[in-house]
Design a protein around this motif. Structure first.
Motif, PDB file in Angstrom:
ATOM      1  N   ALA A 219      17.299  -1.626  -6.324  1.00 51.43           N
ATOM      2  CA  ALA A 219      16.235  -0.896  -5.624  1.00 51.43           C
ATOM      3  C   ALA A 219      15.923  -1.620  -4.328  1.00 51.43           C
ATOM      4  O   ALA A 219      15.991  -2.855  -4.266  1.00 51.43           O
ATOM      5  N   ALA A 220      15.612  -0.857  -3.299  1.00 50.50           N
ATOM      6  CA  ALA A 220      15.174  -1.468  -2.041  1.00 50.50           C
ATOM      7  C   ALA A 220      14.075  -0.599  -1.455  1.00 50.50           C
ATOM      8  O   ALA A 220      14.094   0.631  -1.586  1.00 50.50           O
ATOM      9  N   ALA A 221      13.107  -1.255  -0.816  1.00 52.64           N
ATOM     10  CA  ALA A 221      11.970  -0.512  -0.266  1.00 52.64           C
ATOM     11  C   ALA A 221      11.526  -1.110   1.053  1.00 52.64           C
ATOM     12  O   ALA A 221      11.596  -2.325   1.252  1.00 52.64           O
ATOM     13  N   LEU A 222      11.108  -0.224   1.932  1.00 55.78           N
ATOM     14  CA  LEU A 222      10.343  -0.620   3.118  1.00 55.78           C
ATOM     15  C   LEU A 222       8.895  -0.424   2.715  1.00 55.78           C
ATOM     16  O   LEU A 222       8.581   0.568   2.052  1.00 55.78           O
ATOM     17  N   ALA A 223       8.021  -1.323   3.127  1.00 62.49           N
ATOM     18  CA  ALA A 223       6.635  -1.197   2.664  1.00 62.49           C
ATOM     19  C   ALA A 223       5.649  -1.506   3.790  1.00 62.49           C
ATOM     20  O   ALA A 223       5.963  -2.257   4.714  1.00 62.49           O
ATOM     21  N   HIS A 224       4.473  -0.918   3.673  1.00 54.74           N
ATOM     22  CA  HIS A 224       3.339  -1.296   4.508  1.00 54.74           C
ATOM     23  C   HIS A 224       2.335  -1.995   3.607  1.00 54.74           C
ATOM     24  O   HIS A 224       2.029  -1.510   2.513  1.00 54.74           O
ATOM     25  N   LEU A 225       1.822  -3.133   4.063  1.00 55.52           N
ATOM     26  CA  LEU A 225       0.812  -3.858   3.303  1.00 55.52           C
ATOM     27  C   LEU A 225      -0.573  -3.443   3.809  1.00 55.52           C
ATOM     28  O   LEU A 225      -0.726  -3.020   4.958  1.00 55.52           O
ATOM     29  N   ASP A 226      -1.574  -3.592   2.949  1.00 53.45           N
ATOM     30  CA  ASP A 226      -2.886  -3.060   3.330  1.00 53.45           C
ATOM     31  C   ASP A 226      -3.596  -3.890   4.401  1.00 53.45           C
ATOM     32  O   ASP A 226      -4.607  -3.452   4.952  1.00 53.45           O
ATOM     33  N   GLY A 227      -3.042  -5.050   4.735  1.00 58.49           N
ATOM     34  CA  GLY A 227      -3.620  -5.833   5.839  1.00 58.49           C
ATOM     35  C   GLY A 227      -2.904  -5.590   7.148  1.00 58.49           C
ATOM     36  O   GLY A 227      -3.163  -6.279   8.135  1.00 58.49           O
ATOM     37  N   GLY A 228      -1.965  -4.661   7.170  1.00 54.72           N
ATOM     38  CA  GLY A 228      -1.302  -4.293   8.419  1.00 54.72           C
ATOM     39  C   GLY A 228       0.112  -4.832   8.568  1.00 54.72           C
ATOM     40  O   GLY A 228       0.821  -4.452   9.498  1.00 54.72           O
ATOM     41  N   ALA A 229       0.550  -5.726   7.691  1.00 56.05           N
ATOM     42  CA  ALA A 229       1.909  -6.266   7.809  1.00 56.05           C
ATOM     43  C   ALA A 229       2.930  -5.285   7.236  1.00 56.05           C
ATOM     44  O   ALA A 229       2.600  -4.407   6.433  1.00 56.05           O
ATOM     45  N   HIS A 230       4.176  -5.458   7.677  1.00 52.00           N
ATOM     46  CA  HIS A 230       5.299  -4.701   7.135  1.00 52.00           C
ATOM     47  C   HIS A 230       6.021  -5.592   6.117  1.00 52.00           C
ATOM     48  O   HIS A 230       5.933  -6.812   6.189  1.00 52.00           O
ATOM     49  N   ALA A 231       6.776  -4.952   5.205  1.00 49.93           N
ATOM     50  CA  ALA A 231       7.556  -5.757   4.256  1.00 49.93           C
ATOM     51  C   ALA A 231       8.828  -5.021   3.879  1.00 49.93           C
ATOM     52  O   ALA A 231       8.890  -3.786   3.932  1.00 49.93           O
ATOM     53  N   THR A 232       9.839  -5.798   3.507  1.00 52.29           N
ATOM     54  CA  THR A 232      11.007  -5.228   2.835  1.00 52.29           C
ATOM     55  C   THR A 232      11.131  -5.914   1.483  1.00 52.29           C
ATOM     56  O   THR A 232      10.900  -7.123   1.365  1.00 52.29           O
ATOM     57  N   LEU A 233      11.466  -5.124   0.476  1.00 53.38           N
ATOM     58  CA  LEU A 233      11.628  -5.637  -0.890  1.00 53.38           C
ATOM     59  C   LEU A 233      12.957  -5.134  -1.421  1.00 53.38           C
ATOM     60  O   LEU A 233      13.256  -3.942  -1.285  1.00 53.38           O
ATOM     61  N   GLU A 234      13.743  -6.028  -2.004  1.00 53.03           N
ATOM     62  CA  GLU A 234      15.013  -5.596  -2.603  1.00 53.03           C
ATOM     63  C   GLU A 234      15.195  -6.315  -3.934  1.00 53.03           C
ATOM     64  O   GLU A 234      14.844  -7.501  -4.052  1.00 53.03           O
ATOM     65  N   ALA A 235      15.717  -5.610  -4.915  1.00 52.29           N
ATOM     66  CA  ALA A 235      16.027  -6.253  -6.198  1.00 52.29           C
ATOM     67  C   ALA A 235      17.337  -5.695  -6.736  1.00 52.29           C
ATOM     68  O   ALA A 235      17.619  -4.497  -6.600  1.00 52.29           O
ATOM     69  N   SER A 236      18.134  -6.581  -7.308  1.00 55.61           N
ATOM     70  CA  SER A 236      19.402  -6.157  -7.920  1.00 55.61           C
ATOM     71  C   SER A 236      19.684  -7.044  -9.122  1.00 55.61           C
ATOM     72  O   SER A 236      19.370  -8.235  -9.113  1.00 55.61           O
ATOM     73  N   ARG A 237      20.279  -6.442 -10.163  1.00 61.38           N
ATOM     74  CA  ARG A 237      20.732  -7.247 -11.298  1.00 61.38           C
ATOM     75  C   ARG A 237      22.255  -7.299 -11.320  1.00 61.38           C
ATOM     76  O   ARG A 237      22.838  -7.851 -12.226  1.00 61.38           O
ATOM     77  N   VAL A 238      22.878  -6.662 -10.329  1.00 58.87           N
ATOM     78  CA  VAL A 238      24.353  -6.588 -10.288  1.00 58.87           C
ATOM     79  C   VAL A 238      24.873  -7.115  -8.956  1.00 58.87           C
ATOM     80  O   VAL A 238      25.846  -6.597  -8.410  1.00 58.87           O
ATOM     81  N   ALA A 239      24.232  -8.151  -8.413  1.00 60.43           N
ATOM     82  CA  ALA A 239      24.611  -8.704  -7.108  1.00 60.43           C
ATOM     83  C   ALA A 239      25.588  -9.845  -7.336  1.00 60.43           C
ATOM     84  O   ALA A 239      25.185 -11.010  -7.487  1.00 60.43           O
TER      85      ALA A 239
ATOM     86  N   ALA B  46       0.806  -1.223   0.000  1.00 59.44           N
ATOM     87  CA  ALA B  46       0.000   0.000   0.000  1.00 59.44           C
ATOM     88  C   ALA B  46       0.835   1.267   0.000  1.00 59.44           C
ATOM     89  O   ALA B  46       0.421   2.288  -0.534  1.00 59.44           O
ATOM     90  N   GLU B  47       2.016   1.241   0.652  1.00 59.12           N
ATOM     91  CA  GLU B  47       2.901   2.414   0.596  1.00 59.12           C
ATOM     92  C   GLU B  47       4.340   1.984   0.779  1.00 59.12           C
ATOM     93  O   GLU B  47       4.620   0.949   1.386  1.00 59.12           O
ATOM     94  N   VAL B  48       5.239   2.801   0.230  1.00 54.28           N
ATOM     95  CA  VAL B  48       6.668   2.438   0.230  1.00 54.28           C
ATOM     96  C   VAL B  48       7.537   3.667   0.498  1.00 54.28           C
ATOM     97  O   VAL B  48       7.160   4.795   0.190  1.00 54.28           O
ATOM     98  N   VAL B  49       8.710   3.375   1.083  1.00 61.09           N
ATOM     99  CA  VAL B  49       9.775   4.383   1.082  1.00 61.09           C
ATOM    100  C   VAL B  49      10.996   3.647   0.550  1.00 61.09           C
ATOM    101  O   VAL B  49      11.284   2.529   0.981  1.00 61.09           O
ATOM    102  N   ALA B  50      11.677   4.245  -0.435  1.00 62.16           N
ATOM    103  CA  ALA B  50      12.625   3.435  -1.205  1.00 62.16           C
ATOM    104  C   ALA B  50      13.879   4.201  -1.591  1.00 62.16           C
ATOM    105  O   ALA B  50      13.929   5.444  -1.539  1.00 62.16           O
ATOM    106  N   SER B  51      14.875   3.426  -1.978  1.00 61.66           N
ATOM    107  CA  SER B  51      16.105   3.984  -2.520  1.00 61.66           C
ATOM    108  C   SER B  51      16.463   3.172  -3.765  1.00 61.66           C
ATOM    109  O   SER B  51      16.210   1.956  -3.801  1.00 61.66           O
ATOM    110  N   THR B  52      17.023   3.826  -4.770  1.00 60.63           N
ATOM    111  CA  THR B  52      17.408   3.123  -6.003  1.00 60.63           C
ATOM    112  C   THR B  52      18.768   3.641  -6.466  1.00 60.63           C
ATOM    113  O   THR B  52      19.193   4.723  -6.058  1.00 60.63           O
ATOM    114  N   ASP B  53      19.443   2.875  -7.325  1.00 64.21           N
ATOM    115  CA  ASP B  53      20.729   3.367  -7.849  1.00 64.21           C
ATOM    116  C   ASP B  53      21.094   2.633  -9.141  1.00 64.21           C
ATOM    117  O   ASP B  53      20.578   1.537  -9.422  1.00 64.21           O
TER     118      ASP B  53
END
Ligand SMILES: NC(=O)c1ccc[n+]([C@@H]2O[C@H](COP(=O)([O-])OP(=O)(O)OC[C@H]3O[C@@H](n4cnc5c(N)ncnc54)[C@H](O)[C@@H]3O)[C@@H](O)[C@H]2O)c1
Length: 387
Positions: free
Chosen positions: A248-268, A207-214
């Motif tokens: 990219a990496a994000a902290l997220a709130h899910l609409d059912g009340g849970a928290h989440a972290t999401l990260e993706a990289s193609r250069v790991a 439902a909402e995110v705060v994120a960083s990308t590079d």
């Protein structure tokens, strides 16, 4: 058996896999009573057209996409071209009343994804989106554990999709690194799978995110030849700019009340294709990783507190496993997940079921991606528009 005429646009990595997946549906899902017939493929590269006919048994291979879409024998379309073509192809298919199975990301932006979803909805055609990791039997089982309340209230989720396919600075500057051709880099390419996995398994949307990308590797050599997927491409001395996100990496709130972290990289470096999901609840936890696709780990109830995670090998009781292997612990493959997706799509087309990840799911993932881009630019929490 009901015959369904298929057209495949783009005969690269995914187009080839869509073709073989359709071919496997009658043997793995006989109860559907469906026999896909591979009528035509469209691709601008002569070698791919030759492969379509000779290796994949597609009856006709053409250069002109319009010809394929207008062919009355083509009942359904697979859209496996670079992302920038997805929107026009999907809209043309929808207007012609042809259901489509489209690769992720659906378009190069959330706006394009919304156009695609809306066009399919107003034409009333079935859709499927290439969120293949959903179909792993272990993932299907994790989803049922959550739905049955076995993990209790879901408190938080970790999801990461880290790969090394773009780790070499001398890897070719293919369409994937162009904002116009691909959209938002690893966010559409890998994180879209994660946004979908989190929503699919927990039943809660981001439902909402705060994120960083590079962008960690800002330029690459221009390709001198075509290839399939990430391989077989020759490069020259001249280099060009990488225009979209490597990480990219994000902290997220899910609409059912849970928290989440999401990260993706193609250069790991070190991670080949490490796509993983871990779910924590008040009564237990569960996790799965694509690097060990055929197993999962669970920790359930009070007893589980004594020994932590237990590893379970996937078997006939999990998801669609039994369609592929008769005994537990016999590994399934990535291609099998695509066969399950093909069957879900064709079932939705012919029998009106709702089994495949839909264009609405594709749009939801695109909205998560775009909120991540906005958040990283504005350095603030961003709401994710509902699909
Ligand atoms: N679901 C997944 O796990 C997954 C994995 C890889 C790629 N994908 C998606 O699949 C799509 C294709 O990726 P890929 O890895 O197969 O790329 P690819 O580069 O291997 O193949 C793309 C193909 O499209 C063809 N093409 C280019 N222009 C065309 C045109 N005008 N008309 C018809 N064909 C054209 C190319 O010749 C090539 O054969 C992308 O949207 C990508 O994001 C999904």
């Amino acid at each position: 058996m009901q015959e369904i005429g298929v057209g495949v646009v783009g005969l690269g990595w995914m187009g080839r896999l869509h073709a073989t997946s359709y071919q496997r549906v009658p043997s793995r899902f006989p109860e559907l009573g469906l026999r896909p017939r591979l009528i035509a493929a469209a691709d601008p590269v002569p070698a791919n057209r030759q492969a379509a006919r000779e290796q994949f048994g597609i009856e006709e291979a053409v250069e002109d996409i319009e010809k394929l879409l207008a062919d009355p024998r083509v009942d359904v379309v697979s859209i496996c071209s670079p992302n920038a073509l997805h929107r026009d192809l999907a809209l043309t298919a929808a207007h012609a009343g042809k259901p489509f199975w489209i690769e992720k990301p659906m378009g190069v932006s959330a706006a394009q994804s919304r156009e695609i979803r809306d066009a399919a909805a107003s034409a009333g055609v079935a859709t499927a989106v290439g969120f293949n990791y959903r179909h792993a039997p272990a993932v299907a089982h994790l989803r049922s554990l959550v739905a049955e309340g076995r993990l209790g209230r879901i408190t938080n989720v970790r999801c990461w999709l880290v790969a090394d396919y773009a780790s070499s600075p001398d890897g070719p500057l293919t369409w994937r690194y162009s904002r116009e051709q691909a959209g938002n880099g690893v966010i559409g390419d890998l994180l879209s799978h994660g946004a979908d996995l989190v929503a699919h398994v927990t039943g809660q949307r981001v439902a909402e995110v705060v994120a960083s990308t590079d962008v960690f590797l800002p330029e690459r050599p221009l390709p001198l030849s075509a290839g399939v997927g990430h391989s077989g491409i020759k490069v020259g001395e001249e280099r060009g700019p990488v225009e979209n996100e490597d990480w990219a990496a994000a902290l997220a709130h899910l609409d059912g009340g849970a928290h989440a972290t999401l990260e993706a990289s193609r250069v790991a470096r070190g991670h080949r294709s490490d796509y993983a999901l871990e779910i924590f609840g008040t009564e237990g936890s569960a996790r799965w990783s694509f690097t060990r696709m055929n197993e999962f780990e669970v920790q359930l109830g009070e007893g589980g507190l004594e020994h932590g995670y237990t590893t379970v090998l996937a078997g006939p009781g999990h998801g669609d496993f039994a369609r592929f292997q008769p005994g537990p612990g016999i590994p399934m493959s990535f291609d099998d997940l695509k066969t399950i997706e093909a069957a879900a799509f064709l079932s939705d087309v012919a029998h009106g079921t709702h089994r495949a990840p839909s264009a609405t799911d594709g749009l939801q993932a695109a909205e998560v991606g775009e909120a991540i881009v906005r958040s990283a630019a504005g350095r603030a929490w961003e709401a994710v528009a509902p699909a």
